[in-house]
Scaffold this active site. Structure first.
Site, PDB file in Angstrom:
ATOM      1  N   ASN A  49       0.873  -1.171   0.000  1.00  9.61           N
ATOM      2  CA  ASN A  49       0.000   0.000   0.000  1.00  9.61           C
ATOM      3  C   ASN A  49       0.910   1.220   0.000  1.00  9.61           C
ATOM      4  O   ASN A  49       1.481   1.567   1.024  1.00  9.61           O
ATOM      5  CB  ASN A  49      -0.889  -0.036   1.256  1.00  9.61           C
ATOM      6  CG  ASN A  49      -1.698   1.237   1.423  1.00  9.61           C
ATOM      7  OD1 ASN A  49      -1.765   2.064   0.521  1.00  9.61           O
ATOM      8  ND2 ASN A  49      -2.317   1.402   2.582  1.00  9.61           N
ATOM      9  N   LYS A  75       0.191   4.251  -0.313  1.00 13.37           N
ATOM     10  CA  LYS A  75      -0.435   5.453   0.262  1.00 13.37           C
ATOM     11  C   LYS A  75      -0.157   6.664  -0.655  1.00 13.37           C
ATOM     12  O   LYS A  75      -0.110   6.504  -1.871  1.00 13.37           O
ATOM     13  CB  LYS A  75       0.039   5.668   1.703  1.00 13.37           C
ATOM     14  CG  LYS A  75      -0.162   4.395   2.538  1.00 13.37           C
ATOM     15  CD  LYS A  75       0.048   4.598   3.994  1.00 13.37           C
ATOM     16  CE  LYS A  75      -0.156   3.265   4.708  1.00 13.37           C
ATOM     17  NZ  LYS A  75      -0.023   3.374   6.158  1.00 13.37           N
ATOM     18  N   HIS A  86      -9.390   1.197   4.809  1.00 16.61           N
ATOM     19  CA  HIS A  86      -8.099   1.383   5.483  1.00 16.61           C
ATOM     20  C   HIS A  86      -8.301   2.312   6.685  1.00 16.61           C
ATOM     21  O   HIS A  86      -9.130   3.224   6.635  1.00 16.61           O
ATOM     22  CB  HIS A  86      -7.071   1.968   4.508  1.00 16.61           C
ATOM     23  CG  HIS A  86      -5.700   1.968   5.105  1.00 16.61           C
ATOM     24  ND1 HIS A  86      -5.261   2.977   5.928  1.00 16.61           N
ATOM     25  CD2 HIS A  86      -4.706   1.054   5.057  1.00 16.61           C
ATOM     26  CE1 HIS A  86      -4.034   2.683   6.348  1.00 16.61           C
ATOM     27  NE2 HIS A  86      -3.680   1.522   5.831  1.00 16.61           N
ATOM     28  N   GLU A 104      -6.734   4.764   7.668  1.00 13.18           N
ATOM     29  CA  GLU A 104      -6.603   6.196   7.364  1.00 13.18           C
ATOM     30  C   GLU A 104      -7.890   6.739   6.743  1.00 13.18           C
ATOM     31  O   GLU A 104      -8.264   7.889   6.967  1.00 13.18           O
ATOM     32  CB  GLU A 104      -5.373   6.421   6.471  1.00 13.18           C
ATOM     33  CG  GLU A 104      -4.096   6.269   7.289  1.00 13.18           C
ATOM     34  CD  GLU A 104      -2.930   5.630   6.581  1.00 13.18           C
ATOM     35  OE1 GLU A 104      -2.869   5.653   5.343  1.00 13.18           O
ATOM     36  OE2 GLU A 104      -2.051   5.074   7.288  1.00 13.18           O
ATOM     37  N   GLU A 141      -5.405  -5.070  10.597  1.00 11.23           N
ATOM     38  CA  GLU A 141      -4.388  -4.039  10.831  1.00 11.23           C
ATOM     39  C   GLU A 141      -4.699  -3.308  12.134  1.00 11.23           C
ATOM     40  O   GLU A 141      -5.525  -2.382  12.139  1.00 11.23           O
ATOM     41  CB  GLU A 141      -4.389  -3.024   9.684  1.00 11.23           C
ATOM     42  CG  GLU A 141      -4.059  -3.622   8.337  1.00 11.23           C
ATOM     43  CD  GLU A 141      -3.462  -2.583   7.402  1.00 11.23           C
ATOM     44  OE1 GLU A 141      -2.305  -2.760   7.018  1.00 11.23           O
ATOM     45  OE2 GLU A 141      -4.132  -1.582   7.107  1.00 11.23           O
ATOM     46  N   GLY A 175       2.331   2.234  10.815  1.00 15.17           N
ATOM     47  CA  GLY A 175       3.273   3.346  10.657  1.00 15.17           C
ATOM     48  C   GLY A 175       3.967   3.751  11.944  1.00 15.17           C
ATOM     49  O   GLY A 175       4.595   4.804  12.007  1.00 15.17           O
ATOM     50  N   SER A 184       3.347  -2.147  10.405  1.00 14.55           N
ATOM     51  CA  SER A 184       4.801  -2.176  10.651  1.00 14.55           C
ATOM     52  C   SER A 184       5.456  -3.520  10.326  1.00 14.55           C
ATOM     53  O   SER A 184       6.399  -3.936  10.996  1.00 14.55           O
ATOM     54  CB  SER A 184       5.114  -1.747  12.094  1.00 14.55           C
ATOM     55  OG  SER A 184       4.689  -0.413  12.305  1.00 14.55           O
TER      56      SER A 184
HETATM   57  P1  PGA Z   1       2.824   0.276   7.696  1.00 14.42           P
HETATM   58  O1  PGA Z   1       1.368   0.486   7.059  1.00 14.42           O
HETATM   59  O2  PGA Z   1       3.357  -1.019   7.138  1.00 14.42           O
HETATM   60  O3  PGA Z   1       3.613   1.463   7.272  1.00 14.42           O
HETATM   61  O4  PGA Z   1       2.624   0.186   9.180  1.00 14.42           O
HETATM   62  C1  PGA Z   1       0.499  -0.591   6.870  1.00 14.42           C
HETATM   63  C2  PGA Z   1      -0.792  -0.093   6.271  1.00 14.42           C
HETATM   64  O5  PGA Z   1      -1.221   1.016   6.589  1.00 14.42           O
HETATM   65  O6  PGA Z   1      -1.416  -0.797   5.446  1.00 14.42           O
END
Ligand code: PGA
Length: 252
Positions: free
Chosen positions: A9, A11, A96, A98, A169, A175, A214
């Site tokens: 992803n 983003k 997601h 976000e 997640e 993140g 992460s």
């Molecule tokens: P990250 O993000 O691996 O940077 O923690 C995962 C995601 O948001 O799908």
């Protein structure tokens, strides 16, 4: 057998130049990789160029969101599943964290987006996961169940999930560099399967459940070795060729 899937992803990251370099690097690093399905989800503006670059490759292309309407019309800023289809996207991320937390997308809207993706023959990757405070007050399972229920209560909810991929997640792990331990993740993945089994055993056993939050080149193999973890949804590490390739190899 559930074939592992590793999805990047991206983003809101990338430039014309960096995207070309990233895809070139991933293609070269992965080679033929039959044991694992690999997916990249660039920002929408780059989908067309990535699709051209991926012609003839086994790497799949996906988008980061899809409109809840299957009909074209007045939905400023949105993309329909049929548009994604036309541009070679076979997957799309929905729900997601976000989207849920920065843009206030509700469980209901996310379920509608998922249904629109399935209707347009684009496979949704439905993200679910709890906030830190939810984990701390011991209501993770209720939160996950509520996110699944939004889809399950649709008339054809079980069928929609059968045509989806799930991604667990935990929001506190996205993140932040704080990964769920393989045991913590496995516990929730097993809960998701058990919860789905109450509706449909075949769905529970067959649906792929990715872990996200992460994941990196160091922790991926341990996470992917857990029995109910079928791959990963990778954010930050999917932007680095060597890390992403290593994570894909850890799944296959
Ligand atoms: P990250 O993000 O691996 O940077 O923690 C995962 C995601 O948001 O799908």
């Amino acid at each position: 057998m559930r074939r592992p899937l590793v999805a990047g992803n991206w983003k809101m990251n990338g430039t014309r130049k960096s995207v070309v370099e990233l895809i070139d690097g991933i293609k070269g690093g992965l080679g033929h990789h039959p044991a694992v399905e690999v997916l990249v989800c660039p920002p929408a503006l780059f989908i067309d160029s990535v699709a051209s670059q991926l012609k003839g490759s086994e790497i799949r292309l996906g988008a980061q969101n899809v409109c809840q309407s299957t009909a074209p019309g007045a939905f400023t800023g949105e993309l329909s599943a049929s548009m994604l289809q036309e541009f070679d996207c076979c997957y799309v991320i929905v729900g997601h964290s976000e989207r849920r937390h920065i843009y206030g997308e509700s469980d209901k809207l996310i379920a509608e987006r998922l249904a629109a993706a399935v209707a347009g023959e684009v496979t949704p990757v439905l993200c679910i996961g709890e906030l830190l405070e939810t984990r701390e007050n011991g209501t993770t399972e209720q939160a996950i169940a509520q996110q699944l229920d939004a889809v399950l209560k649709l008339e054809n909810g079980v069928e929609l999930l059968r045509q989806s991929v799930l991604a667990y997640e935990p929001v506190w792990a996205i993140g932040t560099g704080k990964t769920a331990s393989p045991e913590q993740a496995q516990e929730v993945h097993a809960f998701i399967r058990a919860y789905l089994a109450k509706y449909d055993e075949t769905l529970a056993n067959g649906v792929r459940i990715l872990y996200g939050g992460s994941v990196n080149a160091t922790n991926a193999a341990d996470l992917f070795s857990m029995p109910d973890i079928d791959g990963g949804l990778i954010g930050g590490a999917s932007l680095k060729v060597n890390d992403f390739v290593a994570i894909c190899k850890a799944a296959g």
